[in-house]
Design a protein around this motif. Structure first.
Motif, mmCIF file in Angstrom:
data_model
loop_
_atom_site.group_PDB
_atom_site.id
_atom_site.type_symbol
_atom_site.label_atom_id
_atom_site.label_comp_id
_atom_site.label_asym_id
_atom_site.label_seq_id
_atom_site.Cartn_x
_atom_site.Cartn_y
_atom_site.Cartn_z
ATOM 1 N N ALA A 152 -6.532 3.545 -3.864
ATOM 2 C CA ALA A 152 -6.473 2.953 -5.411
ATOM 3 C C ALA A 152 -6.686 4.180 -6.704
ATOM 4 O O ALA A 152 -6.405 4.541 -8.058
ATOM 5 C CB ALA A 152 -8.277 2.507 -5.738
ATOM 6 N N GLY A 153 -7.472 5.458 -5.836
ATOM 7 C CA GLY A 153 -7.735 6.590 -6.829
ATOM 8 C C GLY A 153 -6.809 6.838 -6.789
ATOM 9 O O GLY A 153 -5.808 7.668 -7.864
ATOM 10 N N PHE A 154 -5.832 7.139 -5.811
ATOM 11 C CA PHE A 154 -5.023 7.918 -5.992
ATOM 12 C C PHE A 154 -3.603 7.304 -6.391
ATOM 13 O O PHE A 154 -2.939 8.579 -7.385
ATOM 14 C CB PHE A 154 -4.384 7.940 -4.508
ATOM 15 N N VAL A 155 -3.148 5.988 -6.925
ATOM 16 C CA VAL A 155 -2.739 5.436 -8.032
ATOM 17 C C VAL A 155 -3.234 5.237 -9.165
ATOM 18 O O VAL A 155 -2.144 5.999 -9.872
ATOM 19 C CB VAL A 155 -2.931 4.102 -7.286
ATOM 20 N N LEU A 156 -4.596 6.016 -9.202
ATOM 21 C CA LEU A 156 -4.736 5.881 -10.624
ATOM 22 C C LEU A 156 -4.098 7.485 -11.191
ATOM 23 O O LEU A 156 -3.627 7.625 -12.408
ATOM 24 C CB LEU A 156 -6.098 6.254 -10.979
ATOM 25 N N LEU A 157 -4.663 8.239 -10.441
ATOM 26 C CA LEU A 157 -3.873 9.994 -10.437
ATOM 27 C C LEU A 157 -2.362 9.584 -10.816
ATOM 28 O O LEU A 157 -1.494 10.402 -11.473
ATOM 29 C CB LEU A 157 -4.360 10.786 -9.371
ATOM 30 N N ALA A 158 -1.964 9.479 -9.799
ATOM 31 C CA ALA A 158 -0.758 8.724 -9.534
ATOM 32 C C ALA A 158 0.119 8.415 -10.664
ATOM 33 O O ALA A 158 1.586 8.819 -10.910
ATOM 34 C CB ALA A 158 0.143 9.120 -8.380
ATOM 35 N N ARG A 159 -0.554 7.636 -11.361
ATOM 36 C CA ARG A 159 0.340 6.390 -12.491
ATOM 37 C C ARG A 159 0.263 5.181 -11.577
ATOM 38 O O ARG A 159 1.403 5.279 -10.220
ATOM 39 C CB ARG A 159 1.182 6.811 -13.421
ATOM 40 N N THR A 160 0.526 3.916 -12.479
ATOM 41 C CA THR A 160 0.818 2.794 -11.481
ATOM 42 C C THR A 160 2.477 2.072 -11.936
ATOM 43 O O THR A 160 2.105 1.517 -12.209
ATOM 44 C CB THR A 160 -0.283 1.209 -11.995
ATOM 45 N N GLU A 161 2.742 2.981 -11.886
ATOM 46 C CA GLU A 161 4.957 2.961 -11.827
ATOM 47 C C GLU A 161 5.246 2.246 -10.769
ATOM 48 O O GLU A 161 4.441 2.632 -9.553
ATOM 49 C CB GLU A 161 5.806 4.747 -12.148
ATOM 50 N N PRO A 162 5.822 2.158 -10.519
ATOM 51 C CA PRO A 162 6.673 0.873 -9.526
ATOM 52 C C PRO A 162 7.130 1.878 -8.193
ATOM 53 O O PRO A 162 6.642 1.946 -7.457
ATOM 54 C CB PRO A 162 8.171 0.502 -9.817
ATOM 55 N N SER A 163 7.381 3.172 -8.641
ATOM 56 C CA SER A 163 7.520 4.749 -7.568
ATOM 57 C C SER A 163 6.209 5.004 -7.196
ATOM 58 O O SER A 163 6.137 5.321 -6.003
ATOM 59 C CB SER A 163 8.476 5.659 -8.351
ATOM 60 N N VAL A 164 5.357 4.862 -7.921
ATOM 61 C CA VAL A 164 3.794 4.875 -7.451
ATOM 62 C C VAL A 164 3.863 4.648 -6.437
ATOM 63 O O VAL A 164 3.113 4.703 -5.592
ATOM 64 C CB VAL A 164 2.966 5.638 -7.961
ATOM 65 N N LEU A 165 3.263 2.646 -6.691
ATOM 66 C CA LEU A 165 2.863 1.625 -5.595
ATOM 67 C C LEU A 165 3.493 1.246 -4.524
ATOM 68 O O LEU A 165 2.960 0.949 -3.551
ATOM 69 C CB LEU A 165 3.125 0.460 -6.750
ATOM 70 N N ARG A 166 5.475 1.898 -4.514
ATOM 71 C CA ARG A 166 5.583 1.548 -3.659
ATOM 72 C C ARG A 166 5.312 3.445 -2.313
ATOM 73 O O ARG A 166 5.324 2.512 -1.328
ATOM 74 C CB ARG A 166 6.907 2.299 -3.990
ATOM 75 N N SER A 171 16.569 -0.528 -5.444
ATOM 76 C CA SER A 171 16.909 1.090 -6.339
ATOM 77 C C SER A 171 16.473 1.830 -4.450
ATOM 78 O O SER A 171 16.051 1.682 -3.756
ATOM 79 C CB SER A 171 14.794 1.216 -6.066
ATOM 80 N N PRO A 172 17.479 3.097 -5.513
ATOM 81 C CA PRO A 172 17.658 4.086 -3.650
ATOM 82 C C PRO A 172 16.146 4.249 -3.206
ATOM 83 O O PRO A 172 16.108 4.704 -2.212
ATOM 84 C CB PRO A 172 18.337 5.510 -5.075
ATOM 85 N N GLY A 173 15.255 4.890 -4.557
ATOM 86 C CA GLY A 173 14.025 5.244 -3.895
ATOM 87 C C GLY A 173 13.462 4.617 -3.096
ATOM 88 O O GLY A 173 12.713 4.881 -2.146
ATOM 89 N N PHE A 174 13.531 2.978 -2.964
ATOM 90 C CA PHE A 174 12.860 2.166 -2.339
ATOM 91 C C PHE A 174 13.809 2.330 -0.898
ATOM 92 O O PHE A 174 12.966 2.271 0.103
ATOM 93 C CB PHE A 174 13.074 0.656 -2.550
ATOM 94 N N ALA A 175 15.039 2.302 -0.914
ATOM 95 C CA ALA A 175 15.234 2.723 0.229
ATOM 96 C C ALA A 175 15.693 3.682 0.938
ATOM 97 O O ALA A 175 15.066 3.575 2.728
ATOM 98 C CB ALA A 175 17.535 2.546 0.049
ATOM 99 N N GLN A 181 14.886 12.673 8.030
ATOM 100 C CA GLN A 181 16.043 13.371 7.368
ATOM 101 C C GLN A 181 17.548 12.419 7.829
ATOM 102 O O GLN A 181 18.351 11.813 7.155
ATOM 103 C CB GLN A 181 16.669 14.320 7.457
ATOM 104 N N LEU A 182 17.235 11.981 9.223
ATOM 105 C CA LEU A 182 18.738 11.195 9.809
ATOM 106 C C LEU A 182 18.389 10.194 9.418
ATOM 107 O O LEU A 182 19.777 9.587 9.288
ATOM 108 C CB LEU A 182 18.453 11.244 10.809
ATOM 109 N N ALA A 183 17.225 8.961 9.704
ATOM 110 C CA ALA A 183 17.112 7.752 8.893
ATOM 111 C C ALA A 183 17.941 7.600 6.730
ATOM 112 O O ALA A 183 18.050 6.280 6.551
ATOM 113 C CB ALA A 183 16.393 7.451 9.051
ATOM 114 N N CYS A 184 17.610 8.890 7.424
ATOM 115 C CA CYS A 184 18.157 8.512 4.762
ATOM 116 C C CYS A 184 19.426 9.400 4.996
ATOM 117 O O CYS A 184 19.786 9.407 3.704
ATOM 118 C CB CYS A 184 16.385 9.689 4.380
ATOM 119 N N THR A 185 20.377 9.665 5.931
ATOM 120 C CA THR A 185 21.187 10.795 4.868
ATOM 121 C C THR A 185 21.766 9.960 4.310
ATOM 122 O O THR A 185 22.983 10.555 3.356
ATOM 123 C CB THR A 185 21.667 11.378 6.749
#
Length: 764
Positions: free
Chosen positions: A275-289, A330-334, A373-377
């Motif tokens: 919870a503290g990490f999410v508050l620090l990094a913001r509750t945006e979708p990328s942070v929650l992911r 979302s590419p970030g999610f993938a 890295q191989l999985a994301c290439t």
């Protein structure tokens, strides 16, 4: 006993993801048809295999739930009063809560600020409505001072937004603060500020990277550093990722254990840490992911890691897509899912194979970044058109510094709230750690073959996916044998460090070279064997340095900076690096001031001043004859084009002749300057034209067409935000018979002269 993987949750995750993709990419009718088809298939399977009926029903239910969630969210954002007013482009007044940190962005005409509002109330067309819907805000400078969590009132004009996650875009006036952020957000802001203050005494790259590494606070990062991180596969360190959460929460759990916390207390500490990490990094979708994926990594530690990890990953994917169906595209999610899956599936197998001849910790250090890295290439290649060859090595080398840098940076921020001097001391340690990361990114990006180009079409990506699968299956056997593993590492190192020769490059009779430096200019006029006059240096020292190395240029008798915008001068250090440079000249209009100072600083390192190019002079530099046609004294002062400023219209314009080929180099000269040049030099004809301002649509086309150039060079970055180059400019020139070459499509371009005439050569 080895873990036995329960594939039911991954199967549900695949069903949820497929439904999310269908909902985002297909029409509603197609989604309904697909759902009915899936239901029929499920019924058929259930009738034939009753023992699998529960799993099949769950798959269909999850897919239907994600599809319904997508439909509901699309209806909420696309059919509410704000969306209707946006379609009418109505003037409105809104009240809402700021849900994203305001972010300054460079606009075509002026700098703006982007943020997001959760709109609670909208007044427009004579009616006031209360609701809750997301809106993107495009505002002026005062918006940069609004803090996350604040409630504001603002007027402006609504416009439509792309995608399903926004009801509209508000081009807003200045905000009126109604209420400040709550205590949780104020506390998080205090820690973020303290982290920045703990490292502000460090060199700029370190002071920017520590906050980015700890909380994703990347607004201080410069473009050159970001590009180095992209090339070396270290971009994930610049954004909030599951790794960040794992390091932070893992550190807190270790402290808790030292303090005697056991059992369920550890779960409480872990939950508070998340919870503290999410508050620090913001509750945006990328942070929650990232928080969810980091939690998966924590759950996958210990016994039965593969089984627990796969189950947790499946649950995470389903939960995220139910809450935010748009993540399916979302590419970030993938990338997050694939990296986590690769670490769960491939890393343990490769670690155990290498542990036969390496210490276990070393095997772990190699296997984790290699698996991710191989999985994301394939996805990375689809996004960038490149496959990084240094990514695994770079991630391996920086891995020992990432954990200490993150922990020390966070500790420096927390301690700095109470004792600033102690926080700065911890910040110094974090700075030392990220200094190593910056050095690796810089050296890796400068490697001769740091990345190779790869197509983004279906065939190219399918082939790459197959190659990755083959590697995933084959690497276990290779890594289990020390001789084979070392041989592969040596070969890969040679491929990265030694640039393969390009037959016929550079052409022996080349006269002009246009370097592919992205969105910027860097050209060379061959003045003799091993030497060239360089006109502009592009935005990246590494790119222009690489180009000149490939042209075998080790002497530069003259460098001309047409004007002082960053995309023309920031690469000057790359021109000067390891070469004998005779002189550096620039325009007489010293604007912008920052660009002037940067150019002077880079030249001063080589002991050179930046002199002013003298109007009207003609001189001989080796095989190059140069005439300075522009700016005339006093002619550029205050000149402003429709898409530019005085700096552009003060560009040094050179008429060069090399082995009988006449070349016009125009910098970023705008239409007013082009018209004035046409009056000053009537009847001008050339063989090669460097198209002004990267092919901007604002041109004096009659003047450019009158030049009669057989070759038109366009130095422009791929996928730039400015719409360069404009087809309405290129088409008439091509229609008149000119051969148009552009760096975003052709890469480096050479113009050579032969007995048959002028030829062009390209190299990606």
């Amino acid at each position: 006993m080895a873990d036995r993987v329960d594939v039911r949750m991954p199967l549900l995750a695949a069903a949820a993801w497929s439904a999310g993709l269908a909902a985002q990419l297909l029409a509603l009718s197609a989604v309904v048809a697909a759902g009915l088809g899936a239901l029929l298939v499920a019924l058929a399977v259930a009738l034939r295999r009753p023992d699998r009926a529960t799993t099949v029903a769950a798959v269909v239910l999850v897919a239907a739930a994600v599809g319904c969630s997508a439909a509901v969210r699309a209806e909420q954002t696309g059919a509410n009063p704000v969306a209707e007013l946006a379609r009418e482009r109505a003037a409105v007044t809104v009240i809402g809560t700021v849900v994203a940190d305001p972010r300054p962005v460079e606009g075509r005409f002026a700098d703006r600020v982007l943020t997001r509002l959760d709109v609670h109330e909208v007044t427009g067309r004579g009616a006031t409505t209360r609701l809750s819907t997301p809106v993107l805000v495009l505002g002026d400078g005062p918006w940069a001072e609004v803090r996350l969590g604040s409630t504001v009132r603002a007027g402006g004009r609504l416009d439509t937004a792309e995608g399903h996650d926004l009801a509209g875009v508000l081009v807003a006036g200045d905000p009126e603060l109604l209420a400040g952020p709550g205590p949780w957000w104020r506390g998080a802001d205090a820690v973020r500020t303290s982290i920045r203050e703990a490292v502000e005494h460090r060199p700029p790259a370190q002071a920017a990277l520590v906050p980015a590494l700890v909380t994703g606070d990347d607004h201080l990062l410069d473009e050159e550093l970001e590009e180095d991180f992209r090339t070396t596969g270290l971009t994930h360190l610049l954004a909030v990722s599951g790794t960040n959460l794992t390091l932070v929460v893992g550190f807190l759990l270790l402290l808790a254990r030292w303090c005697g916390v056991r059992g369920r207390g550890m779960y409480v500490v872990g939950a508070l840490g998340i919870a503290g990490f999410v508050l620090l990094a913001r509750t945006e979708p990328s942070v929650l992911r990232a928080a969810v994926m980091g939690s998966v990594a924590l759950l996958a530690s210990g016994v039965h890691a593969l089984q627990r990890g796969f189950r947790a990953l499946g649950v995470a994917v389903v939960a995220l897509l139910l809450v935010q169906p748009g993540l399916a595209v979302s590419p970030g999610f993938a990338l997050s899912v694939l990296a986590t899956a690769g670490i769960l599936v491939l890393a343990p197998v490769w670690r155990d194979a290498m542990a036969r001849w390496l210490p276990r910790w070393a095997a772990e250090a190699v296997s984790v970044p290699l698996a991710a890295q191989l999985a994301c290439t394939p996805v990375v290649a689809a996004l960038s058109g490149e496959v990084s060859l240094v990514a695994v090595a770079a991630n391996l080398v920086v891995a020992p510094a990432v954990g200490p840098a993150t922990v020390l940076g966070l500790a420096g921020g927390l301690v700095g709230l109470v004792v600033p001097a102690a926080g700065a001391l911890l910040g110094t340690g974090a700075g030392w750690c990220v200094g190593w990361i910056v050095a690796v990114a810089d050296r890796g990006a400068d490697a001769p073959t740091a990345a190779i180009g790869w197509g983004t079409g279906p065939t190219a990506l399918a082939l790459l996916t197959v190659l990755c699968l083959v590697l995933a299956l084959a690497l276990r056997g290779v890594l289990a044998r020390p001789a084979a593993a070392v041989a592969v590492a040596v070969v890969l190192g040679l491929v990265v460090l030694v640039r393969p020769p390009t037959p016929g490059w550079p052409a022996g009779d080349w006269v002009v070279a246009m370097c592919d430096v992205g969105q910027g200019d860097a050209l060379a006029l061959r003045s003799g064997p091993g030497e060239a006059v360089v006109v502009d240096a592009g935005p990246d020292p590494g790119a222009v340095d690489r180009c000149l190395d490939d042209l075998e240029v080790d002497r530069v008798p003259l460098t001309v900076l047409t004007h002082f915008h960053a995309d023309h001068v920031d690469g000057l250090a790359g021109v000067l690096d390891g070469r004998a440079v005779g002189a550096v000249e620039g325009t007489s209009v010293l604007d912008p001031v920052g660009g002037v100072e940067d150019a002077r600083a880079a030249a001063a390192v080589a002991g050179l001043p930046v002199r002013t190019a003298t109007y009207g002079t003609t001189r001989r530099v080796g095989e190059v004859t140069l005439q300075t046609l522009w700016p005339r004294p006093g002619s550029a002062a205050g000149a402003v084009g429709e898409e530019g400023d005085a700096a552009n219209d003060a560009s040094v314009v050179l008429l060069a002749e090399v082995r009988g080929v006449r070349v016009l180099l125009t910098g970023d000269l705008e239409p007013p300057g082009q018209a004035a040049l046409a009056r000053a030099v009537p009847g001008l004809r050339v063989d090669v034209l460097k198209l002004p301002h990267h092919g901007s649509r604002y041109q004096d086309l009659p003047f450019l067409a009158s030049l009669g150039a057989g070759v038109v060079l366009v130095s422009v970055g791929a996928d730039n935000d400015y719409g360069h180059p404009a087809e309405e400019v290129l088409d008439p020139l091509a229609g008149a018979g000119a051969e148009v070459r552009r760096t975003d499509e052709d890469g480096d371009v050479l113009v050579s002269v032969t007995e048959e005439g002028i030829e062009t050569h390209t190299r990606r």
